[in-house]
Write an enzyme that holds these catalytic residues in place. Structure first.
Site, PDB file in Angstrom:
ATOM      1  CB  CYS A 115      -0.953  -0.004   1.183  1.00  8.54           C
ATOM      2  SG  CYS A 115      -2.163  -1.311   1.035  1.00  8.54           S
ATOM      3  CG  HIS A 283      -3.259   3.464   0.891  1.00 10.90           C
ATOM      4  ND1 HIS A 283      -3.539   2.954  -0.353  1.00 10.90           N
ATOM      5  CD2 HIS A 283      -3.476   2.454   1.780  1.00 10.90           C
ATOM      6  CE1 HIS A 283      -3.908   1.698  -0.224  1.00 10.90           C
ATOM      7  NE2 HIS A 283      -3.879   1.364   1.053  1.00 10.90           N
ATOM      8  CG  ASN A 313      -6.725  -0.981  -0.064  1.00  9.83           C
ATOM      9  OD1 ASN A 313      -5.992  -0.501  -0.927  1.00  9.83           O
ATOM     10  ND2 ASN A 313      -6.265  -1.392   1.102  1.00  9.83           N
TER      11      ASN A 313
HETATM   12  O1  UT7 Z   1      -3.799  -0.910   3.318  1.00 13.49           O
HETATM   13  C1  UT7 Z   1      -3.712  -1.868   4.299  1.00 13.49           C
HETATM   14  C2  UT7 Z   1      -4.917  -2.763   4.214  1.00 13.49           C
HETATM   15  N1  UT7 Z   1      -5.693  -2.949   5.382  1.00 13.49           N
HETATM   16  C3  UT7 Z   1      -6.174  -2.015   6.226  1.00 13.49           C
HETATM   17  O2  UT7 Z   1      -5.874  -0.856   6.189  1.00 13.49           O
HETATM   18  C4  UT7 Z   1      -7.141  -2.516   7.253  1.00 13.49           C
HETATM   19  C5  UT7 Z   1      -7.277  -1.626   8.448  1.00 13.49           C
HETATM   20  N2  UT7 Z   1      -8.333  -2.142   9.311  1.00 13.49           N
HETATM   21  C6  UT7 Z   1      -9.637  -2.017   8.986  1.00 13.49           C
HETATM   22  O3  UT7 Z   1      -9.984  -1.430   7.975  1.00 13.49           O
HETATM   23  C7  UT7 Z   1     -10.665  -2.592   9.950  1.00 13.49           C
HETATM   24  O4  UT7 Z   1     -10.007  -3.159  11.046  1.00 13.49           O
HETATM   25  C8  UT7 Z   1     -11.617  -3.623   9.302  1.00 13.49           C
HETATM   26  C9  UT7 Z   1     -12.568  -2.902   8.340  1.00 13.49           C
HETATM   27  C10 UT7 Z   1     -10.832  -4.660   8.527  1.00 13.49           C
HETATM   28  C11 UT7 Z   1     -12.448  -4.345  10.347  1.00 13.49           C
HETATM   29  O5  UT7 Z   1     -13.168  -3.392  11.113  1.00 13.49           O
HETATM   30  P1  UT7 Z   1     -13.219  -3.520  12.707  1.00 13.49           P
HETATM   31  O6  UT7 Z   1     -14.093  -2.445  13.193  1.00 13.49           O
HETATM   32  O7  UT7 Z   1     -11.799  -3.564  13.196  1.00 13.49           O
HETATM   33  O8  UT7 Z   1     -13.967  -4.874  12.893  1.00 13.49           O
HETATM   34  P2  UT7 Z   1     -13.479  -6.196  13.671  1.00 13.49           P
HETATM   35  O9  UT7 Z   1     -12.417  -6.898  12.900  1.00 13.49           O
HETATM   36  O10 UT7 Z   1     -13.209  -5.839  15.092  1.00 13.49           O
HETATM   37  O11 UT7 Z   1     -14.783  -7.065  13.616  1.00 13.49           O
HETATM   38  C12 UT7 Z   1     -15.996  -6.676  14.278  1.00 13.49           C
HETATM   39  C13 UT7 Z   1     -17.051  -7.735  13.988  1.00 13.49           C
HETATM   40  C14 UT7 Z   1     -16.540  -9.159  14.233  1.00 13.49           C
HETATM   41  O12 UT7 Z   1     -17.628  -9.906  14.705  1.00 13.49           O
HETATM   42  P3  UT7 Z   1     -17.776 -10.250  16.291  1.00 13.49           P
HETATM   43  O13 UT7 Z   1     -16.505 -10.959  16.659  1.00 13.49           O
HETATM   44  O14 UT7 Z   1     -17.913  -8.906  16.958  1.00 13.49           O
HETATM   45  O15 UT7 Z   1     -18.995 -11.079  16.341  1.00 13.49           O
HETATM   46  C15 UT7 Z   1     -16.191  -9.628  12.852  1.00 13.49           C
HETATM   47  O16 UT7 Z   1     -16.269 -11.021  12.703  1.00 13.49           O
HETATM   48  O17 UT7 Z   1     -17.412  -7.663  12.613  1.00 13.49           O
HETATM   49  C16 UT7 Z   1     -17.259  -8.962  12.014  1.00 13.49           C
HETATM   50  N3  UT7 Z   1     -16.892  -8.772  10.613  1.00 13.49           N
HETATM   51  C17 UT7 Z   1     -17.797  -8.604   9.637  1.00 13.49           C
HETATM   52  N4  UT7 Z   1     -19.153  -8.576   9.661  1.00 13.49           N
HETATM   53  C18 UT7 Z   1     -19.771  -8.381   8.494  1.00 13.49           C
HETATM   54  C19 UT7 Z   1     -15.641  -8.725  10.070  1.00 13.49           C
HETATM   55  N5  UT7 Z   1     -15.744  -8.526   8.745  1.00 13.49           N
HETATM   56  C20 UT7 Z   1     -17.069  -8.459   8.438  1.00 13.49           C
HETATM   57  C21 UT7 Z   1     -17.787  -8.251   7.265  1.00 13.49           C
HETATM   58  N6  UT7 Z   1     -19.140  -8.218   7.328  1.00 13.49           N
HETATM   59  N7  UT7 Z   1     -17.189  -8.065   6.067  1.00 13.49           N
END
Ligand code: UT7
Length: 356
Positions: A115, A283, A313
């Protein structure tokens, strides 16, 4: 006489052929438009048709960028290609595009800074131009992420609206395991032609770049790789180890702390202030990350550009796409101070300043 800076002489971008809205992804795994928008800002992304590779997208974007710059392929004397999704394990995409465009036997350099590929690449391009080693340089940032998606052909047909079948529960559960990553990425390419600026007050002014390899496993693709013999294995695919692993929270925290820090650093190095920045193009990994960076820097909405809503992304392509859109819409004017910033796997992060 002051040494000429490097300027962007022309740009363009292309995206995959298929626009995929969030709702289409909820047909193959447990996700929703609401979750994706709320957590990432993304509303849609583009996927290529199977068989369209990263080099092909890079080639298409390059043809348009050459036209925009009014530079012929014969004038290009250096090619730099940034991607984390090359067509092949080796060689990289640079020489493939060099041949497709008929550039002659010029040097073609491949970079893999994920990235932050665009910012690292821009620094290399600047150094080559300033050293007099390139006068018309083609710089490409391109990605086809769909190869990472562990989906069956049937699932892809459902996403693209070409099948209305339902997936068996087992397959849906498998797809759901990867939903935190698969919903984020899109396929696209951006390309730029760079060369020395006629006016020494314009062009790239400086860079601040960093790396921290102590957290590699927060964002990486565990397999295939030469850490294993053989480097690619059926077992790894069955376990889903060919899909990027991401500790989203760690990446998020790194991005919201390091990006403002490096923007301040590059401003200090170039003897300008953050308030002097006319437009920040960061980015596009997550809209919430960019909103936090904006708040930390105290920049108003008018001085920040985001388009992740429409493309997701696209890794090395995000900044060139955003720059191209801003240039064409008149959001960037001659004399504006632009700041590019990014963070990604490695970790690598950095910022660049440019006087338009
Ligand atoms: O350029 C580098 C590339 N990557 C990044 O920059 C990623 C940076 N991080 C992020 O963008 C965020 O951390 C995410 C968007 C990936 C995730 O968001 P979050 O608020 O950190 O969510 P989380 O991983 O803490 O998950 C919260 C809940 C979980 O469920 P439980 O355990 O609370 O029941 C996940 O399983 O959301 C669930 N979850 C989803 N639900 C619906 C994770 N992905 C999804 C999804 N749809 N796509």
């Amino acid at each position: 006489m002051a040494q000429a800076h490097t300027r962007i002489l022309g740009t363009s971008f292309v995206v995959g052929e298929h626009c995929v809205k969030n709702d289409a992804l909820s047909k193959i795994c447990d996700t929703s438009d609401e979750w994706i928008r709320e957590r990432s800002g993304i509303e849609q992304r583009y996927y290529v048709e199977e068989g369209v590779s990263t080099s092909e997208l890079g080639f298409r974007a390059s043809q348009k960028a050459l036209e925009d710059a009014k530079v012929s392929p014969q004038e290009i004397d250096y090619l730099v290609f940034a991607t984390m999704t090359p067509d092949y394990f080796f060689p990289g995409c640079g020489s493939i595009v060099q041949a497709k465009l008929g550039l002659g036997n010029i040097p073609a350099l491949d970079l893999r800074q994920q990235c932050t590929g665009f910012i690292y690449g821009l620094q290399i391009c600047d150094a080559l131009v300033r050293a007099g080693m390139a006068r018309r340089l083609l710089f490409i940032g391109a990605e086809v992420h769909t190869g990472f998606m562990p989906w069956s052909k049937k699932a892809v047909e459902i996403i693209l609206g070409r099948s209305h079948e339902e997936l068996p529960k087992e397959e849906r559960d498998w797809n759901t395991k990867f939903r935190d990553r698969t919903v984020l990425f899109g396929d696209a390419a951006g390309a730029m032609v760079l060369g020395p600026a006629d006016d020494p007050s314009r062009g790239l002014l400086g860079f601040a770049l960093h790396s921290d390899g102590s957290k590699v496993e927060s964002l990486y693709v565990p397999s295939a790789g030469m850490a294993y013999r053989p480097y690619v294995s059926e077992v790894h695919c069955r376990e889903g180890r060919h899909v990027p692993v991401m500790d989203g929270r760690t990446v998020f925290k790194m991005a919201v702390s390091k990006m403002p820090e490096v923007v301040r650093e590059v401003c200090r190095l170039a003897a300008v202030t953050v308030e002097d920045i006319d437009l920040l193009i960061a980015h596009q990994a997550n809209l919430r990350i960019n909103e936090a960076v904006q708040r930390s820097l105290g920049l108003p909405d008018s001085r920040v550009y985001n388009n992740i809503q429409r493309y997701g992304n696209t890794t090395a392509a995000t900044i060139p796409i955003a720059y191209d859109e801003c240039k064409r819409s008149g959001r960037i004017k001659p004399g504006d101070l632009l700041c590019f910033a990014g963070l990604g796997a490695g970790f690598h992060w950095g910022a660049a300043l440019m006087r338009e």
